[in-house]
Design a protein around this motif. Structure first.
Motif, short mmCIF file in Angstrom:
data_model
loop_
_atom_site.label_atom_id
_atom_site.label_comp_id
_atom_site.label_asym_id
_atom_site.label_seq_id
_atom_site.Cartn_x
_atom_site.Cartn_y
_atom_site.Cartn_z
N SER A 46 27.29 33.69 5.83
CA SER A 46 28.76 33.76 5.90
C SER A 46 29.24 32.87 7.02
N PHE A 47 30.26 32.08 6.72
CA PHE A 47 30.83 31.17 7.71
C PHE A 47 32.25 31.60 8.04
N SER B 25 19.20 31.20 15.74
CA SER B 25 18.72 29.81 15.76
C SER B 25 19.85 28.85 15.38
N LEU B 26 20.64 29.23 14.38
CA LEU B 26 21.72 28.33 13.93
C LEU B 26 22.77 28.17 15.02
N LEU B 29 21.45 25.78 17.45
CA LEU B 29 21.46 24.41 16.93
C LEU B 29 22.88 23.85 16.85
N PHE B 31 25.58 25.33 15.12
CA PHE B 31 26.39 25.75 13.96
C PHE B 31 27.16 27.00 14.34
N SER B 33 30.05 28.18 13.51
CA SER B 33 30.87 28.95 12.57
C SER B 33 30.04 29.93 11.73
N VAL B 34 28.72 29.94 11.93
CA VAL B 34 27.89 30.91 11.19
C VAL B 34 28.21 32.32 11.68
N PHE B 35 28.56 33.19 10.74
CA PHE B 35 28.98 34.54 11.11
C PHE B 35 27.85 35.55 10.87
#
Lengths: 82, 82
Positions: A46-47, B25-26, B29, B31, B33-35
């Motif tokens: 989910s973003f 991890s995301l 890195l 990212f 906006s990863v929820f």
């Protein structure tokens, strides 16, 4: 909010020992019509974003850099609003 | 020949530590906006059979007896000809 539904699968030419083990177990349990089993990963991310084009690009990068092994696995994904 | 496409997912109330690790991890890195990330199994079983009703019953039994842990996981599947 966008959700990426990502499938990471072994390439068809790569042996899937976990799938083979499941096939064998199923034969032993009496499911004789089972021909082949392939086991893959299904990942939902989910973003917190509404920008579909950018999120698709990010998902592509995420698959390449973290989720899939380019030597043995292929991936595809779809994006949907949630 | 029939193919069952089976999704085995952790129930929403069950913590997914592997998904949490991927989310972390995301973020590391970049990212941001990863929820949330949820990791599931996707299993394809090919059956040497043309009988859809019977194969659906068998797939149901296979999910219950081998593929999904009824305490923590739910499953759904679709059958298609191949």
């Amino acid at each position: 909010m966008l959700k990426a539904k990502i499938f990471v699968q072994l390439k068809p030419s790569v042996l899937d020992p976990q799938g083979k083990a499941v096939s064998n177990s199923l034969h032993n349990l009496g499911f004789s019509s089972v021909f082949e089993t392939r086991i893959s990963k299904y990942i939902e991310i989910s973003f917190d974003s509404e920008d579909k084009a950018r999120t698709a690009q990010e998902t592509e990068k995420i698959c390449k850099s973290l989720l899939a092994n380019p030597n043995t696995e292929s991936y595809h994904f779809e994006l949907e609003e949630c």
